[in-house]
Design a protein around this motif. Structure first.
Motif, short mmCIF file in Angstrom:
data_model
loop_
_atom_site.label_atom_id
_atom_site.label_comp_id
_atom_site.label_asym_id
_atom_site.label_seq_id
_atom_site.Cartn_x
_atom_site.Cartn_y
_atom_site.Cartn_z
N ALA A 144 0.65 -1.14 0.02
CA ALA A 144 0.17 0.10 0.20
C ALA A 144 1.04 1.15 -0.09
N ARG A 145 1.79 1.12 0.88
CA ARG A 145 2.94 2.42 0.87
C ARG A 145 3.50 2.65 -0.58
N THR A 146 4.22 1.41 -0.98
CA THR A 146 4.57 1.74 -2.45
C THR A 146 3.77 1.98 -3.52
N GLY A 147 2.45 1.51 -3.39
CA GLY A 147 1.38 1.86 -4.35
C GLY A 147 1.15 3.40 -4.20
N ALA A 148 0.96 4.05 -3.11
CA ALA A 148 0.77 5.39 -3.07
C ALA A 148 1.80 6.10 -3.57
N SER A 149 3.07 5.56 -3.11
CA SER A 149 4.32 6.61 -3.54
C SER A 149 4.36 6.59 -5.01
N ILE A 150 4.10 5.49 -5.74
CA ILE A 150 4.51 5.47 -7.26
C ILE A 150 3.33 6.40 -7.75
N GLU A 151 1.83 6.50 -7.08
CA GLU A 151 0.92 7.12 -7.64
C GLU A 151 1.27 8.45 -7.70
N ALA A 152 1.93 9.05 -6.42
CA ALA A 152 2.43 10.52 -6.46
C ALA A 152 3.38 10.72 -7.24
N ALA A 153 4.40 9.82 -7.61
CA ALA A 153 5.22 10.03 -8.41
C ALA A 153 4.71 10.33 -9.93
N GLU A 154 3.89 9.48 -10.29
CA GLU A 154 3.22 9.56 -11.46
C GLU A 154 2.66 10.84 -11.72
N SER A 155 1.97 11.43 -10.65
CA SER A 155 1.21 12.50 -10.79
C SER A 155 2.34 13.81 -11.06
N MET A 156 3.30 13.82 -10.18
CA MET A 156 4.40 14.56 -10.50
C MET A 156 5.15 14.57 -11.94
N TRP A 157 5.25 13.61 -12.40
CA TRP A 157 5.76 13.46 -13.76
C TRP A 157 5.13 13.98 -14.72
N ARG A 204 2.93 16.56 -14.00
CA ARG A 204 2.50 17.99 -13.90
C ARG A 204 4.18 18.58 -14.30
N PHE A 205 5.36 17.87 -14.17
CA PHE A 205 6.45 18.45 -14.72
C PHE A 205 6.65 18.33 -16.27
N GLY A 206 5.76 17.26 -16.87
CA GLY A 206 5.91 16.99 -18.05
C GLY A 206 7.22 16.31 -18.52
N LEU A 207 7.61 15.31 -17.79
CA LEU A 207 9.04 14.87 -17.85
C LEU A 207 8.79 13.78 -18.99
N LEU A 208 7.91 13.21 -19.21
CA LEU A 208 7.84 11.95 -20.17
C LEU A 208 7.40 12.23 -21.50
N HIS A 209 8.33 11.78 -22.55
CA HIS A 209 7.65 12.28 -24.02
C HIS A 209 6.53 11.58 -24.37
N ARG A 210 5.58 12.08 -25.05
CA ARG A 210 4.40 11.54 -25.39
C ARG A 210 4.44 11.51 -26.99
N ARG A 211 3.92 10.28 -27.47
CA ARG A 211 3.94 10.42 -28.92
C ARG A 211 2.76 11.22 -29.39
N PRO A 212 2.94 11.92 -30.49
CA PRO A 212 1.80 12.62 -30.85
C PRO A 212 0.69 11.59 -31.69
N ALA A 213 -0.40 12.11 -31.55
CA ALA A 213 -1.71 11.26 -31.93
C ALA A 213 -1.54 11.12 -33.43
N ALA A 214 -1.90 9.75 -34.00
CA ALA A 214 -1.59 9.40 -35.33
C ALA A 214 -2.71 10.25 -36.10
N PRO A 215 -2.23 10.67 -37.11
CA PRO A 215 -3.35 11.53 -38.00
C PRO A 215 -4.41 10.76 -38.50
N GLN A 216 -5.62 11.18 -38.29
CA GLN A 216 -6.87 10.59 -38.89
C GLN A 216 -7.01 10.45 -40.21
N ALA A 217 -7.40 9.25 -40.66
CA ALA A 217 -7.56 8.99 -42.27
C ALA A 217 -8.59 9.75 -42.79
#
Length: 295
Positions: free
Chosen positions: A267-280, A282-295
């Protein structure tokens, strides 16, 4: 091997001889270990038996009399101590052989991981005990310098992600001295060192123990300088194919340890990871692939 290193090697090996001593054929095996450390470090149990004039079973029994599970465990310790007595150039010379260096390195790491797995099977509770100590600690300090810092940094990073206050000290004695000034009862120190021990790592382990902290060590040879301060020592194969140690098995232990730590309080680890994911996010840390163009 220098005279000083040979004296240290012989002193360590003789200290493992049981009080009743070794007699007959077992004594012959011991003499080969003492007189021919290089051949013992790299030869097979059959080759050692031939040198001592005994059979392979006697080699195994001698290893067990010296406190090891068998010949592979004893040889791994012998080799680590032998290599630690050599210069970087001498270590590289020991590993010249056939095949490409990269292939030999991969095979060496596979062998080391197999040996590590067997060793931890013999004491499967050691990582559980260390993980529980870290989980219960006020804070944990990991001391790892040089190339070993990679193992310490990975362990500390993932342990913090799992929800525990873990810090890695990897960049010099000044920071280490400042942290050691505050360490005490309720804390844990994990010392990580392979091949040759850093004096600062040994000093930190003894200081932490004297100030009431719990001390654990990850190393490739149970040197008394470090082992005397630690309540648990995890022997990690670290022999590489070049002049520097391999960190593959060390990284595997770090991964296994943090996996065990995450299981202490899910439970502690799960809460910690969830909090970290939220901060990632907010800080825009992770690259996100652009959405594929619609046909």
């Amino acid at each position: 091997m220098t005279e000083h290193a040979r004296d240290g090697f012989e002193g360590w090996l003789r200290a493992r001889v049981p009080a009743r001593g070794l007699r007959g054929k077992a004594a012959a095996v011991l003499e080969v270990l003492l007189s021919q450390p290089r051949r013992a470090s790299f030869g097979s149990a059959g080759e050692l038996a031939q040198l001592a004039g005994v059979n392979v079973a006697t080699v195994t029994r001698t290893a067990q009399a010296l406190g090891f599970a068998g010949w592979p465990a004893l040889q791994q310790e012998l080799r680590a101590r032998y290599l630690s007595s050599l210069s970087a150039g001498q270590v590289a010379a020991e590993h010249r052989g056939s095949g490409s260096p990269s292939s030999r390195s991969l095979r060496r790491d596979l062998d080391s991981l197999a040996l590590l797995n067997r060793r931890l099977d013999e004491d499967e509770g050691v990582l559980v005990r260390i993980a529980e100590a870290v989980a219960a600690a006020r804070r944990t300090v990991i001391v790892a310098d040089g190339s070993y810092a990679a193992v310490g940094l990975a362990l500390a990073h993932n342990a913090r992600l799992a929800g525990y206050p873990v810090t890695a000290v990897t960049n010099g004695d000044a920071e280490l001295a400042n942290i050691m000034a505050a360490i005490g009862a309720g804390d844990v120190l994990v010392a990580i060192s392979f091949w040759r021990l850093y004096e600062s790592t040994v000093l930190a382990a003894h200081l932490a123990r004297s100030r009431g902290a719990r001390v654990f060590a990850l190393t490739d040879a149970a040197s008394p300088a470090l082992a005397d301060a630690a309540e648990e020592v995890v022997i990690v194969p670290a022999e590489g194919e070049a002049f520097f140690p391999s960190l593959t098995a060390g990284m595997a232990v770090a991964q296994a340890l943090v996996t065990q730590l995450a299981a202490v309080d899910p439970a502690r680890t799960g809460a910690s990871i969830e909090a970290a994911e939220s901060m990632w996010t907010r800080f825009g840390l992770l690259h996100r692939r652009p959405a594929a163009p619609q046909a």
